[in-house]
Scaffold this motif. Sequence first.
Motif, PDB file in Angstrom:
ATOM      1  N   THR A 192       0.830  -1.200   0.000  1.00  0.00           N
ATOM      2  CA  THR A 192       0.000   0.000   0.000  1.00  0.00           C
ATOM      3  C   THR A 192       0.867   1.253   0.000  1.00  0.00           C
ATOM      4  OG1 THR A 192      -1.796  -1.122   1.168  1.00  0.00           O
ATOM      5  CG2 THR A 192      -1.774   1.281   1.277  1.00  0.00           C
ATOM      6  N   ARG A 193       1.874   1.286   0.866  1.00  0.00           N
ATOM      7  CA  ARG A 193       2.770   2.445   0.927  1.00  0.00           C
ATOM      8  C   ARG A 193       3.540   2.606  -0.384  1.00  0.00           C
ATOM      9  NH1 ARG A 193       3.665   0.151   6.070  1.00  0.00           N
ATOM     10  NH2 ARG A 193       5.622  -0.805   5.362  1.00  0.00           N
ATOM     11  N   ALA A 194       4.011   1.483  -0.923  1.00  0.00           N
ATOM     12  CA  ALA A 194       4.786   1.545  -2.166  1.00  0.00           C
ATOM     13  C   ALA A 194       3.946   2.086  -3.322  1.00  0.00           C
ATOM     14  CB  ALA A 194       5.339   0.169  -2.511  1.00  0.00           C
ATOM     15  N   CYS A 195       2.688   1.665  -3.388  1.00  0.00           N
ATOM     16  CA  CYS A 195       1.818   2.132  -4.468  1.00  0.00           C
ATOM     17  C   CYS A 195       1.585   3.634  -4.369  1.00  0.00           C
ATOM     18  CB  CYS A 195       0.489   1.391  -4.437  1.00  0.00           C
ATOM     19  SG  CYS A 195       0.610  -0.351  -4.920  1.00  0.00           S
ATOM     20  N   ARG A 196       1.378   4.124  -3.167  1.00  0.00           N
ATOM     21  CA  ARG A 196       1.183   5.571  -3.004  1.00  0.00           C
ATOM     22  C   ARG A 196       2.445   6.331  -3.399  1.00  0.00           C
ATOM     23  NH1 ARG A 196      -2.609   4.555   1.462  1.00  0.00           N
ATOM     24  NH2 ARG A 196      -4.627   5.177   0.589  1.00  0.00           N
ATOM     25  N   GLU A 197       3.604   5.827  -2.989  1.00  0.00           N
ATOM     26  CA  GLU A 197       4.855   6.502  -3.321  1.00  0.00           C
ATOM     27  C   GLU A 197       5.101   6.501  -4.821  1.00  0.00           C
ATOM     28  OE1 GLU A 197       7.722   4.386  -1.048  1.00  0.00           O
ATOM     29  OE2 GLU A 197       7.077   5.231   0.884  1.00  0.00           O
ATOM     30  N   LEU A 198       4.617   5.465  -5.513  1.00  0.00           N
ATOM     31  CA  LEU A 198       4.821   5.350  -6.963  1.00  0.00           C
ATOM     32  C   LEU A 198       3.639   5.892  -7.756  1.00  0.00           C
ATOM     33  CD1 LEU A 198       6.570   1.874  -7.015  1.00  0.00           C
ATOM     34  CD2 LEU A 198       7.580   4.052  -7.698  1.00  0.00           C
ATOM     35  N   GLY A 199       2.759   6.650  -7.080  1.00  0.00           N
ATOM     36  CA  GLY A 199       1.739   7.408  -7.796  1.00  0.00           C
ATOM     37  C   GLY A 199       0.468   6.678  -8.149  1.00  0.00           C
ATOM     38  N   SER A 200       0.176   5.546  -7.506  1.00  0.00           N
ATOM     39  CA  SER A 200      -1.065   4.828  -7.791  1.00  0.00           C
ATOM     40  C   SER A 200      -1.938   4.792  -6.540  1.00  0.00           C
ATOM     41  CB  SER A 200      -0.791   3.402  -8.282  1.00  0.00           C
ATOM     42  OG  SER A 200      -2.018   2.748  -8.587  1.00  0.00           O
ATOM     43  N   GLY A 201      -2.716   5.853  -6.356  1.00  0.00           N
ATOM     44  CA  GLY A 201      -3.637   5.889  -5.232  1.00  0.00           C
ATOM     45  C   GLY A 201      -4.684   4.813  -5.313  1.00  0.00           C
ATOM     46  N   LEU A 202      -5.124   4.487  -6.533  1.00  0.00           N
ATOM     47  CA  LEU A 202      -6.144   3.460  -6.692  1.00  0.00           C
ATOM     48  C   LEU A 202      -5.625   2.103  -6.224  1.00  0.00           C
ATOM     49  CD1 LEU A 202      -8.798   2.266  -7.628  1.00  0.00           C
ATOM     50  CD2 LEU A 202      -7.903   2.234  -9.977  1.00  0.00           C
ATOM     51  N   THR A 203      -4.428   1.730  -6.644  1.00  0.00           N
ATOM     52  CA  THR A 203      -3.909   0.428  -6.229  1.00  0.00           C
ATOM     53  C   THR A 203      -3.659   0.389  -4.726  1.00  0.00           C
ATOM     54  OG1 THR A 203      -2.856   0.253  -8.405  1.00  0.00           O
ATOM     55  CG2 THR A 203      -2.219  -1.361  -6.766  1.00  0.00           C
ATOM     56  N   ALA A 204      -3.286   1.508  -4.148  1.00  0.00           N
ATOM     57  CA  ALA A 204      -3.154   1.569  -2.686  1.00  0.00           C
ATOM     58  C   ALA A 204      -4.503   1.293  -2.025  1.00  0.00           C
ATOM     59  CB  ALA A 204      -2.620   2.930  -2.265  1.00  0.00           C
ATOM     60  N   ARG A 205      -5.576   1.894  -2.556  1.00  0.00           N
ATOM     61  CA  ARG A 205      -6.911   1.652  -1.996  1.00  0.00           C
ATOM     62  C   ARG A 205      -7.350   0.208  -2.209  1.00  0.00           C
ATOM     63  NH1 ARG A 205      -7.305   6.921  -3.859  1.00  0.00           N
ATOM     64  NH2 ARG A 205      -8.208   6.367  -5.875  1.00  0.00           N
ATOM     65  N   ILE A 206      -6.973  -0.380  -3.338  1.00  0.00           N
ATOM     66  CA  ILE A 206      -7.298  -1.785  -3.592  1.00  0.00           C
ATOM     67  C   ILE A 206      -6.602  -2.675  -2.561  1.00  0.00           C
ATOM     68  CG2 ILE A 206      -6.993  -3.693  -5.230  1.00  0.00           C
ATOM     69  CD1 ILE A 206      -7.258  -1.533  -7.475  1.00  0.00           C
ATOM     70  N   CYS A 207      -5.329  -2.385  -2.282  1.00  0.00           N
ATOM     71  CA  CYS A 207      -4.596  -3.168  -1.275  1.00  0.00           C
ATOM     72  C   CYS A 207      -5.249  -3.037   0.105  1.00  0.00           C
ATOM     73  CB  CYS A 207      -3.142  -2.719  -1.217  1.00  0.00           C
ATOM     74  SG  CYS A 207      -2.141  -3.241  -2.632  1.00  0.00           S
ATOM     75  N   GLU A 208      -5.678  -1.841   0.450  1.00  0.00           N
ATOM     76  CA  GLU A 208      -6.350  -1.646   1.732  1.00  0.00           C
ATOM     77  C   GLU A 208      -7.661  -2.405   1.787  1.00  0.00           C
ATOM     78  OE1 GLU A 208      -4.730   2.811   2.936  1.00  0.00           O
ATOM     79  OE2 GLU A 208      -6.474   2.612   1.604  1.00  0.00           O
ATOM     80  N   ALA A 209      -8.413  -2.364   0.686  1.00  0.00           N
ATOM     81  CA  ALA A 209      -9.678  -3.100   0.635  1.00  0.00           C
ATOM     82  C   ALA A 209      -9.433  -4.607   0.743  1.00  0.00           C
ATOM     83  CB  ALA A 209     -10.417  -2.776  -0.663  1.00  0.00           C
ATOM     84  N   LEU A 210      -8.417  -5.096   0.039  1.00  0.00           N
ATOM     85  CA  LEU A 210      -8.104  -6.520   0.100  1.00  0.00           C
ATOM     86  C   LEU A 210      -7.710  -6.940   1.514  1.00  0.00           C
ATOM     87  CD1 LEU A 210      -6.145  -6.967  -3.252  1.00  0.00           C
ATOM     88  CD2 LEU A 210      -8.190  -8.249  -2.579  1.00  0.00           C
ATOM     89  N   THR A 211      -7.005  -6.078   2.220  1.00  0.00           N
ATOM     90  CA  THR A 211      -6.619  -6.404   3.599  1.00  0.00           C
ATOM     91  C   THR A 211      -7.852  -6.636   4.461  1.00  0.00           C
ATOM     92  OG1 THR A 211      -4.620  -5.052   3.353  1.00  0.00           O
ATOM     93  CG2 THR A 211      -5.295  -5.627   5.593  1.00  0.00           C
ATOM     94  N   ARG A 212      -8.831  -5.767   4.325  1.00  0.00           N
ATOM     95  CA  ARG A 212     -10.065  -5.924   5.103  1.00  0.00           C
ATOM     96  C   ARG A 212     -10.848  -7.160   4.672  1.00  0.00           C
ATOM     97  NH1 ARG A 212      -9.888  -0.160   4.239  1.00  0.00           N
ATOM     98  NH2 ARG A 212     -11.148  -0.375   2.345  1.00  0.00           N
ATOM     99  N   ILE A 213     -10.938  -7.365   3.369  1.00  0.00           N
ATOM    100  CA  ILE A 213     -11.747  -8.475   2.842  1.00  0.00           C
ATOM    101  C   ILE A 213     -11.119  -9.818   3.187  1.00  0.00           C
ATOM    102  CG2 ILE A 213     -12.527  -9.567   0.701  1.00  0.00           C
ATOM    103  CD1 ILE A 213     -12.722  -6.630  -0.421  1.00  0.00           C
ATOM    104  N   ILE A 214      -9.811  -9.956   2.983  1.00  0.00           N
ATOM    105  CA  ILE A 214      -9.135 -11.225   3.250  1.00  0.00           C
ATOM    106  C   ILE A 214      -9.207 -11.568   4.733  1.00  0.00           C
ATOM    107  CG2 ILE A 214      -6.913 -12.419   3.210  1.00  0.00           C
ATOM    108  CD1 ILE A 214      -8.250 -12.166   0.460  1.00  0.00           C
ATOM    109  N   ALA A 215      -9.088 -10.557   5.592  1.00  0.00           N
ATOM    110  CA  ALA A 215      -9.140 -10.813   7.039  1.00  0.00           C
ATOM    111  C   ALA A 215     -10.440 -11.499   7.434  1.00  0.00           C
ATOM    112  CB  ALA A 215      -8.969  -9.502   7.803  1.00  0.00           C
ATOM    113  N   ALA A 216     -11.546 -11.167   6.762  1.00  0.00           N
ATOM    114  CA  ALA A 216     -12.851 -11.734   7.113  1.00  0.00           C
ATOM    115  C   ALA A 216     -13.234 -12.928   6.249  1.00  0.00           C
ATOM    116  CB  ALA A 216     -13.931 -10.652   6.992  1.00  0.00           C
ATOM    117  N   ASP A 217     -12.484 -13.185   5.183  1.00  0.00           N
ATOM    118  CA  ASP A 217     -12.859 -14.219   4.213  1.00  0.00           C
ATOM    119  C   ASP A 217     -12.452 -15.609   4.705  1.00  0.00           C
ATOM    120  OD1 ASP A 217     -13.583 -15.598   1.944  1.00  0.00           O
ATOM    121  OD2 ASP A 217     -11.893 -14.898   0.725  1.00  0.00           O
ATOM    122  N   GLN A 218     -13.422 -16.467   4.859  1.00  0.00           N
ATOM    123  CA  GLN A 218     -13.163 -17.857   5.253  1.00  0.00           C
ATOM    124  C   GLN A 218     -13.189 -18.799   4.055  1.00  0.00           C
ATOM    125  OE1 GLN A 218     -12.255 -18.480   8.439  1.00  0.00           O
ATOM    126  NE2 GLN A 218     -12.438 -16.243   8.649  1.00  0.00           N
TER     127      GLN A 218
END
Length: 349
Positions: A11-37
């Motif tokens: 997430t940090r790397a994507c923001r530093e390299l100019g991809s806010g969208l991919t950073a948000r995708i990584c954050e969303a995946l973190t939340r989703i995977i944590a709850a995904d059984q």
Amino acid sequence: MAWQEAFAHQTRACRELGSGLTARICEALTRIIAADQGPVGRRVKTWPGDPAVGADSLPLRLCGALHALARSGRAPDLARAYAMGGGTQLDLDIFNEIKTHGNHILDFIESPPQTNEVGRSAVLIAAARFLAGLLPGTRFDLLELGSSAGLNLNFPLYSLVDEQGSRATMAGEAVPQVRLMPRWRGTPPSAAALKVGEARGVDLNPLDPAADGFRLMAYVWPDQQDRLARLRAALAVAAAHPPCVDRGDAGEWLESRLAGSAAHGRLVYHTVAAQYFPQATRDRIEATLQQAGARANAAQPLAHFAMENDGGDGAGLRLRLWSGGAMRAWDLGRADFHARWIDWQPREA
């Protein structure tokens, strides 16, 4: 490394390299995977290797799988969310695709990320110009380690436009479709053309630009349209000038390629690839360079250029040259990992 830490790092790397969208995708995946059984959640949370950036790069695998779905037309809601920069329902859109296309995602993430960042050819052109200035008129074969689909083997066919507006290709008469326009710090190198002979690369899993272009596109971050456009242009160049990439270990391959005598010079290079090589491979590459360098002379010089992560801002740019006598080395400066900027400050080490 825990999978959550890998996603936070990406997430940090994507923001530093100019991809806010991919950073948000990584954050969303973190939340989703944590709850995904389900199967995708279980696979990520029990990943057998190292999920970290620079190792298995598991977050990039998942992001690539989702981007492939969005580009394929099979996930129209996700494609619309990407076009909107994420939208308010990004978590829900990603969750739905994981549930609907779990088999696709599981299959996609089994293979390591395959990127071929064409922007790095701007750095290669600059380094080649610098080398041509050191040894004017000398012809060099190109040997690339970690070539992926070999698109950066075609760097002599691309054009580099510096901030002064000057434009030059390595190939002279070529009319390239790939125009590289990094932000320059320092004085760009002269436009001296490096004479190029054969160009050949190696990769553990080489991709075919004609057959695997879609997978390469999937690994480009969806909000970085300039990178996508460069890749499309480079794929078009590759269709007319297919790169030659062998399958194999970089250390073993280089040892074989440098074992015999050369008709002229050889330039060995790699860009943000060494971190993925096992230590034994890196050691073998270095030993091979030292041994071949000891045999090099003014007529058959050996050069080694590396654009690699060294812990500083962006990547370090290092050039070594063996042409008889003691090895010479230069610190050429630094560059963004995607070569959005080049800080060109050459000095002999």
